[in-house]
Design an enzyme around this catalytic site. Structure first.
Site, PDB file in Angstrom:
ATOM      1  N   ARG A 105       6.420   2.459  10.821  1.00 42.41           N
ATOM      2  CA  ARG A 105       6.483   2.422   9.353  1.00 42.41           C
ATOM      3  C   ARG A 105       7.541   3.330   8.795  1.00 42.41           C
ATOM      4  O   ARG A 105       7.712   3.393   7.577  1.00 42.41           O
ATOM      5  CB  ARG A 105       5.159   2.902   8.764  1.00 42.41           C
ATOM      6  CG  ARG A 105       4.083   1.898   8.897  1.00 42.41           C
ATOM      7  CD  ARG A 105       2.813   2.449   8.312  1.00 42.41           C
ATOM      8  NE  ARG A 105       1.752   1.667   8.846  1.00 42.41           N
ATOM      9  CZ  ARG A 105       0.966   0.882   8.119  1.00 42.41           C
ATOM     10  NH1 ARG A 105       1.078   0.840   6.830  1.00 42.41           N
ATOM     11  NH2 ARG A 105       0.052   0.166   8.690  1.00 42.41           N
ATOM     12  N   ARG A 123     -12.582  -2.791   2.601  1.00 43.28           N
ATOM     13  CA  ARG A 123     -12.007  -1.609   3.239  1.00 43.28           C
ATOM     14  C   ARG A 123     -11.987  -0.446   2.258  1.00 43.28           C
ATOM     15  O   ARG A 123     -11.749  -0.640   1.071  1.00 43.28           O
ATOM     16  CB  ARG A 123     -10.568  -1.925   3.684  1.00 43.28           C
ATOM     17  CG  ARG A 123     -10.440  -2.099   5.173  1.00 43.28           C
ATOM     18  CD  ARG A 123      -9.124  -2.673   5.590  1.00 43.28           C
ATOM     19  NE  ARG A 123      -7.960  -1.884   5.214  1.00 43.28           N
ATOM     20  CZ  ARG A 123      -6.718  -2.141   5.622  1.00 43.28           C
ATOM     21  NH1 ARG A 123      -6.503  -3.162   6.434  1.00 43.28           N
ATOM     22  NH2 ARG A 123      -5.703  -1.404   5.229  1.00 43.28           N
TER      23      ARG A 123
HETATM   24  P1  AP5 Z   1      -3.087  -1.070   8.043  1.00 47.09           P
HETATM   25  O1  AP5 Z   1      -4.429  -1.421   8.511  1.00 47.09           O
HETATM   26  O2  AP5 Z   1      -1.926  -1.440   8.876  1.00 47.09           O
HETATM   27  O3  AP5 Z   1      -2.968  -1.613   6.576  1.00 47.09           O
HETATM   28  P2  AP5 Z   1      -1.709  -1.988   5.673  1.00 47.09           P
HETATM   29  O4  AP5 Z   1      -0.393  -1.615   6.180  1.00 47.09           O
HETATM   30  O5  AP5 Z   1      -2.105  -1.458   4.360  1.00 47.09           O
HETATM   31  O6  AP5 Z   1      -1.640  -3.531   5.757  1.00 47.09           O
HETATM   32  P3  AP5 Z   1      -2.790  -4.391   5.382  1.00 47.09           P
HETATM   33  O7  AP5 Z   1      -3.821  -4.405   6.473  1.00 47.09           O
HETATM   34  O8  AP5 Z   1      -3.282  -3.987   4.015  1.00 47.09           O
HETATM   35  O9  AP5 Z   1      -2.139  -5.843   5.201  1.00 47.09           O
HETATM   36  P4  AP5 Z   1      -1.878  -7.045   6.180  1.00 47.09           P
HETATM   37  O10 AP5 Z   1      -0.462  -7.436   6.001  1.00 47.09           O
HETATM   38  O11 AP5 Z   1      -2.368  -6.786   7.566  1.00 47.09           O
HETATM   39  O12 AP5 Z   1      -2.778  -8.169   5.470  1.00 47.09           O
HETATM   40  P5  AP5 Z   1      -4.044  -8.995   6.009  1.00 47.09           P
HETATM   41  O13 AP5 Z   1      -3.685  -9.871   7.158  1.00 47.09           O
HETATM   42  O14 AP5 Z   1      -5.229  -8.100   6.151  1.00 47.09           O
HETATM   43  O15 AP5 Z   1      -2.981   0.515   7.810  1.00 47.09           O
HETATM   44  C1  AP5 Z   1      -3.978   1.187   7.073  1.00 47.09           C
HETATM   45  C2  AP5 Z   1      -3.636   2.667   6.986  1.00 47.09           C
HETATM   46  O16 AP5 Z   1      -3.577   3.234   8.300  1.00 47.09           O
HETATM   47  C3  AP5 Z   1      -2.273   3.006   6.365  1.00 47.09           C
HETATM   48  O17 AP5 Z   1      -2.311   3.020   4.956  1.00 47.09           O
HETATM   49  C4  AP5 Z   1      -2.027   4.402   6.966  1.00 47.09           C
HETATM   50  O18 AP5 Z   1      -2.790   5.394   6.309  1.00 47.09           O
HETATM   51  C5  AP5 Z   1      -2.586   4.254   8.375  1.00 47.09           C
HETATM   52  N1  AP5 Z   1      -1.545   3.842   9.334  1.00 47.09           N
HETATM   53  C6  AP5 Z   1      -1.535   2.717  10.079  1.00 47.09           C
HETATM   54  N2  AP5 Z   1      -0.424   2.665  10.835  1.00 47.09           N
HETATM   55  C7  AP5 Z   1       0.287   3.783  10.554  1.00 47.09           C
HETATM   56  C8  AP5 Z   1       1.543   4.290  10.987  1.00 47.09           C
HETATM   57  N3  AP5 Z   1       2.306   3.604  11.863  1.00 47.09           N
HETATM   58  N4  AP5 Z   1       1.973   5.471  10.491  1.00 47.09           N
HETATM   59  C9  AP5 Z   1       1.227   6.166   9.606  1.00 47.09           C
HETATM   60  N5  AP5 Z   1       0.040   5.745   9.131  1.00 47.09           N
HETATM   61  C10 AP5 Z   1      -0.433   4.556   9.606  1.00 47.09           C
HETATM   62  O19 AP5 Z   1      -4.277  -9.967   4.736  1.00 47.09           O
HETATM   63  C11 AP5 Z   1      -4.692  -9.442   3.499  1.00 47.09           C
HETATM   64  C12 AP5 Z   1      -5.668 -10.435   2.827  1.00 47.09           C
HETATM   65  O20 AP5 Z   1      -4.962 -11.640   2.540  1.00 47.09           O
HETATM   66  C13 AP5 Z   1      -6.869 -10.831   3.686  1.00 47.09           C
HETATM   67  O21 AP5 Z   1      -7.995 -10.964   2.858  1.00 47.09           O
HETATM   68  C14 AP5 Z   1      -6.471 -12.194   4.267  1.00 47.09           C
HETATM   69  O22 AP5 Z   1      -7.609 -13.000   4.508  1.00 47.09           O
HETATM   70  C15 AP5 Z   1      -5.606 -12.748   3.151  1.00 47.09           C
HETATM   71  N6  AP5 Z   1      -4.545 -13.627   3.623  1.00 47.09           N
HETATM   72  C16 AP5 Z   1      -3.745 -13.426   4.710  1.00 47.09           C
HETATM   73  N7  AP5 Z   1      -2.863 -14.437   4.827  1.00 47.09           N
HETATM   74  C17 AP5 Z   1      -3.095 -15.282   3.780  1.00 47.09           C
HETATM   75  C18 AP5 Z   1      -2.496 -16.507   3.342  1.00 47.09           C
HETATM   76  N8  AP5 Z   1      -1.486 -17.087   4.017  1.00 47.09           N
HETATM   77  N9  AP5 Z   1      -2.969 -17.080   2.205  1.00 47.09           N
HETATM   78  C19 AP5 Z   1      -3.998 -16.524   1.522  1.00 47.09           C
HETATM   79  N10 AP5 Z   1      -4.623 -15.370   1.899  1.00 47.09           N
HETATM   80  C20 AP5 Z   1      -4.158 -14.756   3.014  1.00 47.09           C
END
Ligand code: AP5
Length: 226
Positions: free
Chosen positions: A93, A162
């Protein structure tokens, strides 16, 4: 034996990285490594590093590098993923983490880095409605719940919101994405390993765009030594 692809998904919060990484890992028979999910699992089991990470996660801040780099290094250290292939989601990141990843991968270059493009108004709606399994991390949405709401289809665990899917933490996570993570798109584009994929549309439609991109790129490299 032909190895599986080594893939990295980039994209803002809610772009669908976790959703698509899980499908890709199943499709190609490789491991899905999601740093956020590993950290949440550690927090659930109450380990010292998990509880420390949770303090940062709940505020939408990045967890310190010594923890996240350690998570990736440990996972890639002894499970054979570097040889067999993987889908990495949530790491790197920052520019510093990208350097660490290059060090950890060594000669096992990434086959493809995907920039999953989704407008901010769409991700805000997705994050507001996201629900996840407390036990296995499976991802749902209020518009696409499990078959028996709210018991996970995969493991039967409780499906909940979450802790970091709250307005302030979402705002902070998106700010950090713009500042720290988005520059990695240019970094990997300069290495000619990046493709841009439209992440808007039904999950299955986005997935088929990804598979087309991976197959196109990976098949050209699959004959190369791992
Ligand atoms: P992390 O769990 O990685 O969360 P994020 O980066 O905030 O990403 P998200 O999980 O929110 O989004 P996503 O793109 O995976 O979406 P999703 O598939 O769930 O990290 C969480 C925390 O951990 C960070 O904030 C940080 O504190 C820490 N962390 C992790 N890695 C780190 C690092 N390398 N360095 C430092 N800190 C770190 O989809 C979202 C929603 O949309 C779901 O409900 C899904 O069902 C829906 N959806 C998905 N695709 C579609 C579609 N095509 N159409 C309609 N709905 C859809």
């Amino acid at each position: 034996m032909i190895r599986g692809p080594r893939l990295l998904l980039l994209g803002k919060q809610g772009a669908g990285k976790g959703t698509q990484a899980s499908l890709l890992a199943e499709h190609y028979g490789v491991t899905h490594l999601a740093t956020g999910e590993v950290l949440r699992a550690a927090a659930r089991s109450g380990t010292r590093f998990g509880l420390e990470a949770k303090r940062y996660m709940d505020e939408g801040e990045l967890v310190p590098d010594d923890i996240t780099v350690g998570v990736v290094e440990e996972r890639f250290g002894d499970n054979g993923e570097l040889e067999h292939g993987f889908v990495l989601d949530g790491f790197p990141r920052t520019a510093a983490q990208a350097e660490e990843l290059a060090r950890i991968l060594g000669e096992h270059d990434l086959d493809l880095v995907v920039a999953l493009e989704v407008p901010t108004e769409v991700v805000l709606d997705r994050l507001a409605g996201r629900r996840v399994c407390k036990d296995c991390g499976a991802i749902y949405h209020v518009s696409a719940p499990p078959e028996h709401p709210w018991d996970c289809d995969v493991c039967g665990g409780e499906v909940v919101q979450r802790d970091d899917d709250q307005e302030d933490a979402i705002k902070r996570r998106l700010e950090l994405y713009e500042q720290e993570t988005q520059p990695l798109i240019a970094y990997y584009r300069a290495q000619a390993v990046l493709v841009d994929i439209d992440g808007v549309g039904e999950t299955e439609v986005v997935f088929s765009r990804l598979v087309d991109a991976v197959d196109g790129k990976y098949e050209r490299r699959a004959g190369a030594p791992a």
